[in-house]
Design a protein around this motif. Structure first.
Motif, mmCIF file in Angstrom:
data_model
loop_
_atom_site.group_PDB
_atom_site.id
_atom_site.type_symbol
_atom_site.label_atom_id
_atom_site.label_comp_id
_atom_site.label_asym_id
_atom_site.label_seq_id
_atom_site.Cartn_x
_atom_site.Cartn_y
_atom_site.Cartn_z
ATOM 1 N N PRO A 211 0.799 -1.231 0.000
ATOM 2 C CA PRO A 211 0.000 0.000 0.000
ATOM 3 C C PRO A 211 0.830 1.279 0.000
ATOM 4 C CG PRO A 211 -0.153 -1.139 2.119
ATOM 5 C CD PRO A 211 0.513 -2.080 1.175
ATOM 6 N N LEU A 212 2.055 1.236 0.526
ATOM 7 C CA LEU A 212 2.894 2.437 0.517
ATOM 8 C C LEU A 212 3.220 2.848 -0.914
ATOM 9 C CD1 LEU A 212 4.515 4.632 1.902
ATOM 10 C CD2 LEU A 212 6.429 3.009 2.111
ATOM 11 N N ILE A 213 3.566 1.884 -1.739
ATOM 12 C CA ILE A 213 3.864 2.176 -3.144
ATOM 13 C C ILE A 213 2.614 2.702 -3.849
ATOM 14 C CG2 ILE A 213 4.549 1.148 -5.353
ATOM 15 C CD1 ILE A 213 6.322 -0.776 -3.803
ATOM 16 N N PHE A 214 1.474 2.149 -3.487
ATOM 17 C CA PHE A 214 0.197 2.572 -4.065
ATOM 18 C C PHE A 214 -0.080 4.039 -3.721
ATOM 19 C CE2 PHE A 214 -4.325 2.751 -4.783
ATOM 20 C CZ PHE A 214 -4.562 1.827 -5.793
ATOM 21 N N LEU A 215 0.124 4.387 -2.452
ATOM 22 C CA LEU A 215 -0.092 5.767 -2.014
ATOM 23 C C LEU A 215 0.898 6.730 -2.668
ATOM 24 C CD1 LEU A 215 -0.914 5.501 1.802
ATOM 25 C CD2 LEU A 215 -2.386 6.449 0.016
ATOM 26 N N LYS A 216 2.122 6.285 -2.849
ATOM 27 C CA LYS A 216 3.116 7.134 -3.499
ATOM 28 C C LYS A 216 2.750 7.396 -4.960
ATOM 29 C CE LYS A 216 7.181 6.227 -0.627
ATOM 30 N NZ LYS A 216 8.546 5.635 -0.568
ATOM 31 N N ARG A 217 2.124 6.413 -5.590
ATOM 32 C CA ARG A 217 1.644 6.606 -6.963
ATOM 33 C C ARG A 217 0.518 7.648 -6.979
ATOM 34 N NH1 ARG A 217 2.007 7.310 -12.243
ATOM 35 N NH2 ARG A 217 0.459 6.212 -13.483
ATOM 36 N N ALA A 218 -0.371 7.584 -5.988
ATOM 37 C CA ALA A 218 -1.435 8.584 -5.873
ATOM 38 C C ALA A 218 -0.833 9.975 -5.655
ATOM 39 C CB ALA A 218 -2.379 8.216 -4.732
ATOM 40 N N TYR A 219 0.234 10.027 -4.877
ATOM 41 C CA TYR A 219 0.941 11.293 -4.613
ATOM 42 C C TYR A 219 1.401 11.917 -5.930
ATOM 43 C CZ TYR A 219 4.468 14.490 -2.656
ATOM 44 O OH TYR A 219 5.208 15.598 -2.323
ATOM 45 N N GLU A 220 1.949 11.105 -6.815
ATOM 46 C CA GLU A 220 2.445 11.582 -8.101
ATOM 47 C C GLU A 220 1.333 12.150 -8.982
ATOM 48 O OE1 GLU A 220 4.194 8.152 -9.848
ATOM 49 O OE2 GLU A 220 5.937 8.111 -8.511
ATOM 50 N N LEU A 221 0.121 11.631 -8.811
ATOM 51 C CA LEU A 221 -0.989 11.994 -9.691
ATOM 52 C C LEU A 221 -1.874 13.104 -9.149
ATOM 53 C CD1 LEU A 221 -2.086 8.402 -10.768
ATOM 54 C CD2 LEU A 221 -0.716 10.032 -12.073
ATOM 55 N N LEU A 222 -1.560 13.574 -7.947
ATOM 56 C CA LEU A 222 -2.407 14.574 -7.302
ATOM 57 C C LEU A 222 -1.867 15.981 -7.530
ATOM 58 C CD1 LEU A 222 -4.928 14.799 -5.417
ATOM 59 C CD2 LEU A 222 -3.315 14.876 -3.503
ATOM 60 N N ASP A 223 -2.765 16.894 -7.891
ATOM 61 C CA ASP A 223 -2.396 18.299 -7.993
ATOM 62 C C ASP A 223 -1.922 18.798 -6.632
ATOM 63 O OD1 ASP A 223 -2.768 20.935 -9.699
ATOM 64 O OD2 ASP A 223 -3.608 21.352 -7.706
ATOM 65 N N LYS A 224 -1.030 19.789 -6.635
ATOM 66 C CA LYS A 224 -0.436 20.240 -5.367
ATOM 67 C C LYS A 224 -1.478 20.805 -4.396
ATOM 68 C CE LYS A 224 0.826 24.840 -7.140
ATOM 69 N NZ LYS A 224 1.932 25.796 -7.334
ATOM 70 N N GLU A 225 -2.619 21.256 -4.914
ATOM 71 C CA GLU A 225 -3.692 21.752 -4.051
ATOM 72 C C GLU A 225 -4.806 20.721 -3.889
ATOM 73 O OE1 GLU A 225 -3.454 24.574 -2.448
ATOM 74 O OE2 GLU A 225 -1.542 25.064 -3.428
ATOM 75 N N GLY A 226 -4.567 19.521 -4.397
ATOM 76 C CA GLY A 226 -5.606 18.503 -4.404
ATOM 77 C C GLY A 226 -5.744 17.748 -3.089
ATOM 78 N N GLU A 227 -6.730 16.847 -3.074
ATOM 79 C CA GLU A 227 -7.002 16.037 -1.886
ATOM 80 C C GLU A 227 -7.221 14.582 -2.275
ATOM 81 O OE1 GLU A 227 -9.329 18.991 1.186
ATOM 82 O OE2 GLU A 227 -10.502 18.154 -0.485
ATOM 83 N N VAL A 228 -6.996 13.729 -1.311
ATOM 84 C CA VAL A 228 -7.325 12.307 -1.435
ATOM 85 C C VAL A 228 -8.413 11.987 -0.415
ATOM 86 C CG1 VAL A 228 -6.513 9.933 -1.127
ATOM 87 C CG2 VAL A 228 -5.043 11.607 -2.263
ATOM 88 N N PHE A 229 -9.456 11.323 -0.871
ATOM 89 C CA PHE A 229 -10.487 10.801 0.041
ATOM 90 C C PHE A 229 -10.346 9.289 0.018
ATOM 91 C CE2 PHE A 229 -14.499 8.977 1.239
ATOM 92 C CZ PHE A 229 -15.033 9.840 2.189
ATOM 93 N N ALA A 230 -10.033 8.705 1.171
ATOM 94 C CA ALA A 230 -9.803 7.261 1.212
ATOM 95 C C ALA A 230 -10.512 6.618 2.396
ATOM 96 C CB ALA A 230 -8.301 6.970 1.299
ATOM 97 N N THR A 231 -11.000 5.417 2.175
ATOM 98 C CA THR A 231 -11.536 4.611 3.268
ATOM 99 C C THR A 231 -10.660 3.372 3.387
ATOM 100 O OG1 THR A 231 -13.081 3.365 1.864
ATOM 101 C CG2 THR A 231 -13.874 5.431 2.795
ATOM 102 N N ILE A 232 -10.268 3.064 4.625
ATOM 103 C CA ILE A 232 -9.329 1.954 4.868
ATOM 104 C C ILE A 232 -9.872 1.044 5.956
ATOM 105 C CG2 ILE A 232 -6.964 1.339 5.475
ATOM 106 C CD1 ILE A 232 -7.338 4.892 4.748
ATOM 107 N N PRO A 233 -10.194 -0.203 5.619
ATOM 108 C CA PRO A 233 -10.664 -1.144 6.636
ATOM 109 C C PRO A 233 -9.525 -1.622 7.535
ATOM 110 C CG PRO A 233 -11.464 -1.747 4.452
ATOM 111 C CD PRO A 233 -10.368 -0.729 4.270
ATOM 112 N N ILE A 234 -9.804 -1.670 8.818
ATOM 113 C CA ILE A 234 -8.858 -2.168 9.820
ATOM 114 C C ILE A 234 -9.460 -3.405 10.476
ATOM 115 C CG2 ILE A 234 -7.732 -1.614 12.025
ATOM 116 C CD1 ILE A 234 -7.888 1.371 11.147
ATOM 117 N N ASN A 235 -8.677 -4.483 10.553
ATOM 118 C CA ASN A 235 -9.179 -5.750 11.116
ATOM 119 C C ASN A 235 -10.515 -6.144 10.483
ATOM 120 O OD1 ASN A 235 -6.987 -5.992 12.926
ATOM 121 N ND2 ASN A 235 -8.009 -4.675 14.411
ATOM 122 N N ALA A 236 -10.554 -6.052 9.154
ATOM 123 C CA ALA A 236 -11.804 -6.288 8.429
ATOM 124 C C ALA A 236 -11.602 -7.328 7.336
ATOM 125 C CB ALA A 236 -12.304 -4.984 7.829
#
Length: 296
Positions: A211-236
């Motif tokens: 998932p770290l590599i996945f998030l870093k890829r999202a970082y590359e694709l996001l505008d500098k003023e942009g946002e990420v909305f994410a839902t992450i299941p824990i123990n699910a």
């Protein structure tokens, strides 16, 4: 409601939960709209839809049992699940339909959907909306209906998911917008021409090995003023969950390493547990985060 009655009939143990379920008039209308789509557009009878929901329910319960006994998810690599789920057309279709219906029945799913609606309500008008793994299309359709973006892109590796999402969104939005597209491509390798103002990842990180590599890829694709909305299941646990997040701190550390900071966060628990109780008993938690890019 006939659909819910069918589920009760097929799974009496689930009746106790369903008997406590109350839906507002608008949410009941949305659920009926979804059911009609599967009936009229995909030729899935009420009986089949109830069966698909129970497939998701039973598979999740089976994986929960494994998780309780072993303390881990059953699978830990994409190769182990890809042919069972993503590239298995008949199962994937049943799985996607069952998940879509669960978003109106499972407490955490209902609350997450409402949270996303409120998030969109307060989002300023922007250019590009990018959703990774749009699944059954609920978030994607809501984003288009918000009319907050000039264009909308969804990307998914599963051909069945791409097909279902496209049909679902087309049905839900009607003639509201034509400026959207779905890419049946690999998020890691596809060459995006523009950076996104909002990247949405609804329950995605637990489906990838790194998932770290996945998030870093999202970082590359996001505008500098942009946002990420994410839902992450824990123990699910679920049949295709391969990365186990055990607590919120683990998620927060990952987010920071990827170059983001948390602008807001919220937790939604199964069974209406408190966060502390859910962590103590390793009960399922859905963590919702809104992320921004850290200053260089």
């Amino acid at each position: 409601m006939e659909y819910v009655d069918l589920i009760k009939e097929k799974n009496p143990l689930h009746s106790k939960y369903l008997n406590k379920l109350t839906l507002s008039e608008n949410k009941l209308k949305d659920l009926n709209h979804l059911i009609l789509f599967y009936q009229n557009n995909l030729n899935f009878s009420l009986e089949e839809q109830a069966r698909n929901y129970i497939v998701v329910l039973n598979d999740t319960l089976e994986e929960t049992k494994y998780f309780i006994e072993n303390g881990t998810y059953r699978y830990s690599s994409f190769d182990e699940v890809k042919d069972k789920v993503y590239f298995n057309k008949s199962y994937m279709k049943a799985y996607m339909i069952g998940l879509a219906l669960s978003s109106y029945i499972w407490i955490a799913h209902i609350k997450v959907r409402k949270y996303f609606e409120n998030f969109l309500l307060h989002t300023k008008d922007k250019n590009l909306y990018l959703e990774i793994g749009p699944g059954h299309g609920e978030f994607f359709a809501k984003a288009i209906k918000s009319e907050k973006f000039n264009s909308y892109v969804g990307i998914d590796i599963s051909p069945t998911s791409c097909e279902l999402t496209k049909e679902m969104v087309s049905y839900k939005i009607g003639n509201l917008s034509k400026n959207y597209e779905f890419l049946c491509k690999d998020f890691f390798t596809y060459n995006f021409e523009k950076k996104a103002d909002l990247i949405v990842m609804g329950e995605i990180l637990e489906h990838v090995e790194k998932p770290l590599i996945f998030l870093k890829r999202a970082y590359e694709l996001l505008d500098k003023e942009g946002e990420v909305f994410a839902t992450i299941p824990i123990n699910a646990p679920a049949i295709d969950h391969i990365y186990l997040f055990k607590d919120p701190k683990e998620v927060e550390d990952l987010i920071q390493k990827a170059g983001f900071y948390i602008k807001e966060k919220e937790f939604f628990m199964a069974n209406n547990y408190s966060l502390e109780k859910a962590l103590k008993f390793k009960n399922a938690i859905t963590m919702v985060v809104v992320l921004g890019l850290k200053d260089e």
